[in-house]
Each structure stands twice: as structure tokens, then as C-alpha cells.
Write a protein that holds these residues in place. Structure first.
Motif, mmCIF file in Angstrom:
data_model
loop_
_atom_site.group_PDB
_atom_site.id
_atom_site.type_symbol
_atom_site.label_atom_id
_atom_site.label_comp_id
_atom_site.label_asym_id
_atom_site.label_seq_id
_atom_site.Cartn_x
_atom_site.Cartn_y
_atom_site.Cartn_z
ATOM 1 N N TYR A 15 0.887 -1.166 0.000
ATOM 2 C CA TYR A 15 0.000 0.000 0.000
ATOM 3 C C TYR A 15 0.925 1.215 0.000
ATOM 4 O O TYR A 15 2.153 1.071 0.032
ATOM 5 C CB TYR A 15 -0.895 -0.009 1.244
ATOM 6 N N VAL A 18 2.807 0.894 3.395
ATOM 7 C CA VAL A 18 2.889 -0.388 4.122
ATOM 8 C C VAL A 18 3.244 -1.507 3.147
ATOM 9 O O VAL A 18 2.624 -1.631 2.093
ATOM 10 C CB VAL A 18 1.521 -0.742 4.788
ATOM 11 N N ALA A 20 2.531 -4.821 2.839
ATOM 12 C CA ALA A 20 1.617 -5.759 3.504
ATOM 13 C C ALA A 20 1.965 -7.211 3.184
ATOM 14 O O ALA A 20 1.831 -8.095 4.040
ATOM 15 C CB ALA A 20 0.176 -5.464 3.099
ATOM 16 N N PRO A 39 -1.794 -13.647 12.861
ATOM 17 C CA PRO A 39 -2.420 -12.663 13.747
ATOM 18 C C PRO A 39 -2.972 -11.473 12.959
ATOM 19 O O PRO A 39 -2.744 -11.372 11.746
ATOM 20 C CB PRO A 39 -1.256 -12.223 14.647
ATOM 21 N N ASN A 40 -3.638 -10.571 13.629
ATOM 22 C CA ASN A 40 -4.141 -9.353 12.981
ATOM 23 C C ASN A 40 -2.981 -8.625 12.312
ATOM 24 O O ASN A 40 -1.919 -8.494 12.902
ATOM 25 C CB ASN A 40 -4.765 -8.399 14.018
ATOM 26 N N GLY A 41 -3.225 -8.209 11.080
ATOM 27 C CA GLY A 41 -2.211 -7.424 10.375
ATOM 28 C C GLY A 41 -1.132 -8.242 9.692
ATOM 29 O O GLY A 41 -0.201 -7.687 9.109
ATOM 30 N N ALA A 42 -1.260 -9.570 9.711
ATOM 31 C CA ALA A 42 -0.219 -10.423 9.111
ATOM 32 C C ALA A 42 -0.184 -10.306 7.589
ATOM 33 O O ALA A 42 0.831 -10.582 6.960
ATOM 34 C CB ALA A 42 -0.444 -11.885 9.512
ATOM 35 N N GLY A 43 -1.326 -9.931 6.984
ATOM 36 C CA GLY A 43 -1.379 -9.823 5.524
ATOM 37 C C GLY A 43 -2.311 -10.845 4.879
ATOM 38 O O GLY A 43 -2.334 -10.982 3.660
ATOM 39 N N THR A 45 -5.794 -10.962 4.681
ATOM 40 C CA THR A 45 -6.874 -10.392 3.860
ATOM 41 C C THR A 45 -6.296 -9.778 2.588
ATOM 42 O O THR A 45 -6.842 -9.968 1.497
ATOM 43 C CB THR A 45 -7.651 -9.329 4.671
ATOM 44 N N THR A 46 -5.182 -9.072 2.719
ATOM 45 C CA THR A 46 -4.559 -8.479 1.529
ATOM 46 C C THR A 46 -4.244 -9.582 0.523
ATOM 47 O O THR A 46 -4.541 -9.451 -0.671
ATOM 48 C CB THR A 46 -3.264 -7.732 1.930
ATOM 49 N N GLN A 82 -15.165 -10.366 4.512
ATOM 50 C CA GLN A 82 -15.112 -10.307 5.968
ATOM 51 C C GLN A 82 -16.220 -9.422 6.529
ATOM 52 O O GLN A 82 -16.911 -9.804 7.448
ATOM 53 C CB GLN A 82 -13.739 -9.770 6.368
ATOM 54 N N GLU A 154 -11.944 -15.023 7.323
ATOM 55 C CA GLU A 154 -12.297 -15.034 8.748
ATOM 56 C C GLU A 154 -13.792 -15.224 8.957
ATOM 57 O O GLU A 154 -14.462 -14.367 9.551
ATOM 58 C CB GLU A 154 -11.801 -13.753 9.416
ATOM 59 N N HIS A 186 -7.571 -16.428 12.385
ATOM 60 C CA HIS A 186 -6.534 -16.360 13.407
ATOM 61 C C HIS A 186 -6.865 -17.306 14.549
ATOM 62 O O HIS A 186 -6.275 -17.203 15.613
ATOM 63 C CB HIS A 186 -6.220 -14.932 13.881
HETATM 64 N N1 LIG Z 1 -6.084 -0.209 2.450
HETATM 65 C C1 LIG Z 1 -4.965 -0.222 3.179
HETATM 66 N N2 LIG Z 1 -4.110 0.810 3.170
HETATM 67 C C2 LIG Z 1 -2.960 0.784 3.878
HETATM 68 N N3 LIG Z 1 -2.574 -0.238 4.661
HETATM 69 C C3 LIG Z 1 -3.391 -1.283 4.724
HETATM 70 C C4 LIG Z 1 -4.627 -1.350 3.991
HETATM 71 N N4 LIG Z 1 -5.234 -2.548 4.257
HETATM 72 C C5 LIG Z 1 -4.415 -3.197 5.106
HETATM 73 N N5 LIG Z 1 -3.318 -2.457 5.391
HETATM 74 C C6 LIG Z 1 -2.177 -2.837 6.250
HETATM 75 O O1 LIG Z 1 -1.576 -3.978 5.657
HETATM 76 C C7 LIG Z 1 -1.167 -4.900 6.669
HETATM 77 C C8 LIG Z 1 -1.845 -6.241 6.439
HETATM 78 O O2 LIG Z 1 -3.249 -6.096 6.665
HETATM 79 P P1 LIG Z 1 -4.289 -7.270 6.395
HETATM 80 O O3 LIG Z 1 -5.653 -6.711 6.625
HETATM 81 O O4 LIG Z 1 -4.000 -7.880 5.095
HETATM 82 O O5 LIG Z 1 -3.899 -8.300 7.552
HETATM 83 P P2 LIG Z 1 -4.750 -9.511 8.117
HETATM 84 O O6 LIG Z 1 -3.773 -10.587 8.405
HETATM 85 O O7 LIG Z 1 -5.861 -9.840 7.208
HETATM 86 O O8 LIG Z 1 -5.316 -8.921 9.468
HETATM 87 P P3 LIG Z 1 -6.778 -9.121 10.131
HETATM 88 O O9 LIG Z 1 -6.741 -10.493 10.731
HETATM 89 O O10 LIG Z 1 -6.805 -8.037 11.157
HETATM 90 O O11 LIG Z 1 -7.800 -8.955 9.047
HETATM 91 C C9 LIG Z 1 -1.518 -4.245 7.988
HETATM 92 O O12 LIG Z 1 -0.375 -3.565 8.442
HETATM 93 C C10 LIG Z 1 -2.616 -3.254 7.619
HETATM 94 O O13 LIG Z 1 -2.642 -2.176 8.519
#
Ligand SMILES: Nc1ncnc2c1ncn2[C@@H]1O[C@H](COP(=O)(O)OP(=O)(O)OP(=O)(O)O)[C@@H](O)[C@H]1O
Length: 296
Positions: A15, A18, A20, A39-43, A45-46, A82, A154, A186
Motif C-alpha cells: 500500500y 505499508v 503488507a 495474527p491481525n495485520g499479518a497480511g 486479507t490483503t 469479511q 475469517e 486467526h
Molecule cells: N487499504 C490499506 N491501506 C494501507 N494499509 C493497509 C490497507 N489494508 C491493510 N493495510 C495494512 O496492511 C497490513 C496487512 O493487513 P491485512 O488486513 O492484510 O492483515 P490480516 O492478516 O488480514 O489482518 P486481520 O486479521 O486483522 O484482518 C496491515 O499492516 C494493515 O494495517
């Protein structure tokens, strides 16, 4: 062995500020459930939103049935998001019909209702259904085109234990019907129960990957001892097995031999009140690899 239904090669997604996803690769066999655990923020969903084509990749390659994703991918994939808002002023039954009619190839209405257990809520307004019922409707919407490949992001977050188990049963039935499921979670118990193969993600990288059974038998054969964290860290400095201070303050000790570890703790004069000893699971593997717990 059958060729993969989906292959991800060196996927990177940035992004604006970030990184990701930092170059991950994996492949998914047809008819299996593949889990992205982290965990949350691992990447997670991206990663799946890039695979689904909702977000563009920064670099890397994604192949569906051995070719770049195209029209067949859009036709044959089903996506459960989600956080999706349901259309207002429609009943569950009307929502399902609306979604089914978006597709030329569509799952049978009665089959969808039965698979996702919607019988009793068909006439209910979308705004008046519980969290578990909403997840089942979202899943039915994702299955409306009778997909071969289903993405679930999730799907059980925030559900009560009974609703989670309902959803697990549905996923198991989808697998039995030969569908391929890509699941992010998670919850390590969910990953253990549903996923044939797993990639464990942290900070945009895959830190462990393989068949769930193989990961468990290679890395989780021992036990974990949990102690209330009243003693300070110096007390454990001489411990001969790995130990970690968890975010909630408890001490987690990983050991192949709980008997000798317990003797060691007694010899060190540590108070064992409130001690819990458990067989290791994927949570312990994550702790071993990263020094932190999957869920805080
Ligand atoms: N649209 C966006 N713009 C900027 N950063 C983003 C965006 N979406 C996600 N991120 C960042 O990218 C990283 C990965 O996020 P992502 O949502 O893919 O993680 P996740 O493993 O799915 O977490 P969760 O379990 O909380 O959904 C995180 O640091 C998040 O803050």
C-alpha cells in the motif's frame, strides 16, 4: 498428483506506506481446504483480496488452473467477504434469490438453503438476523454461482462457539462435495480442524507451511506449561527449555519432557499454583517461531 487449482508465485503487495505482503508463494490442490493463519495485520486479507482480483498486486504471479486468472476464474470462484453490508429492506430469501440471479450458472435454491441452514430465517428481514445467521447467508451468497473455489475471509470471527461449529460443518461438507476452500483465520483450532494445508503468516511473510498434520507432528509433539506470571523474568533465566512471556503476563514453557521441566521448576523454587500443562498445538508453533502469541 493433480495439478494445483491455484498457484501464487512470489506475490508482493504494497500500500502507499505499508509493505503488507512481502513475496509469498504457495499452491493449492483441488478439493482441499487451504488455510492462511496469522495474527491481525499479518497480511491474510490483503493476500486473498489480491488473489480474488479485488486489489492489484505490486508484483508476482497468480495462476488459476495453470493459466493467468481470466473469465473462468470469475465464473468459478465464490467469495465471502469479511465485512459485507447486507441489502436493507430485503428478507434472507429475497437476498438469496437476488444473488442467484446475478449468475447464469447458479446453485439450486433449495440446495443452498439446506447447505447453509437458512430454512428458518428465509422470511426474516436481513436487519434482524444474528451474527451466525448473517455469516451463513453471506456464505450462501458466496456459493450462489456454484463455485469450484471458495474464499472465506475469517468466516467465524465474532461468532459464538455453536455458530462457529455450524460453519465448520458447512465447510467440511463443501470439501466433501469436492470444492476447494481458501480460508483465513486467526483461530488455530479452526485451522487444525478444517485445513488440509496451512501457510502461517506474520508481517507479510510465510513463516511455516505444509500439511496441517505434518506441521503438528514435526513441531508440536511436546507440551506447553503455562504459569501465572507473578515471578519476574530473571527467575526463569536458567531454565533449560524455551520459555516466553505472553502479552497477558503468563509464562509459557515449551518442553518435550513435562516431567523433568516440572522438577526443574520445583528445584528453582517456583510456585506452581495455577499451573496448566497442555499438549502443544499450532499456537505453540507460532510462539516458537515468533516469540509472540497468535491471539492476544
Ligand atoms: N487499504 C490499506 N491501506 C494501507 N494499509 C493497509 C490497507 N489494508 C491493510 N493495510 C495494512 O496492511 C497490513 C496487512 O493487513 P491485512 O488486513 O492484510 O492483515 P490480516 O492478516 O488480514 O489482518 P486481520 O486479521 O486483522 O484482518 C496491515 O499492516 C494493515 O494495517
Amino acid at each position: 498428483m493433480e495439478p494445483p487449482i491455484l498457484e501464487v508465485r512470489n506475490l508482493v503487495k504494497h500500500y502507499a506506506d505499508v509493505e503488507a505482503v512481502k513475496g509469498i508463494s504457495f499452491s493449492i490442490r483441488p478439493g482441499t481446504c487451504f488455510g492462511l493463519l496469522g495474527p491481525n495485520g499479518a497480511g491474510k486479507t490483503t493476500t486473498i483480496e489480491v488473489i480474488e482480483g479485488i486489489l492489484p498486486e505490486t508484483s508476482g504471479e497468480i495462476l488459476y488452473k495453470d493459466a493467468p486468472r481470466g473469465e473462468s476464474f470469475s465464473r468459478e470462484a465464490g467469495i465471502q467477504f469479511q465485512n459485507t453490508e447486507l441489502p436493507m429492506f430485503l428478507t434472507v430469501g429475497e437476498t438469496l434469490e437476488t444473488f442467484r440471479h446475478l449468475y447464469t450458472k447458479r446453485a439450486g435454491r433449495e440446495a443452498l438453503i439446506a447447505i447453509c441452514r437458512l430454512e428458518e430465517i428465509l422470511k426474516r428481514d436481513n436487519r434482524k438476523i444474528s451474527g451466525g445467521q448473517k455469516q451463513r447467508l453471506l456464505l450462501a451468497m458466496a456459493l450462489a454461482n456454484d463455485p469450484d473455489l471458495i474464499f472465506l475471509d475469517e468466516p467465524t470471527t465474532g461468532l459464538d462457539p455453536q455458530a462457529r461449529r455450524h460453519l465448520w460443518e458447512i465447510v467440511e461438507n463443501l470439501k466433501r462435495d469436492g470444492k476447494t476452500v481458501v480460508l483465513t483465520t486467526h483461530y488455530m483450532d479452526e485451522a487444525e480442524k478444517l485445513c488440509d494445508e496451512l501457510a502461517i503468516m506474520d508481517h507479510g511473510r510465510i513463516i511455516a507451511m505444509g500439511a496441517t498434520e505434518a506441521l503438528l507432528s514435526a513441531h508440536c509433539r511436546g507440551s506447553s506449561i503455562f504459569l501465572p506470571g507473578t515471578a519476574n523474568d530473571d527467575t526463569f533465566a536458567t531454565l533449560t527449555t524455551p520459555w516466553f512471556r505472553l502479552k497477558d503476563g503468563r509464562i509459557a514453557i515449551q518442553t518435550e519432557n513435562p516431567d523433568s521441566s516440572l522438577r526443574e521448576l520445583v528445584a528453582m523454587g517456583i510456585d506452581l499454583s495455577g499451573i496448566v500443562v497442555m499438549p502443544q498445538n499450532l499456537e505453540d508453533l507460532f510462539l516458537k517461531l515468533t516469540g509472540k502469541a497468535l491471539r492476544n
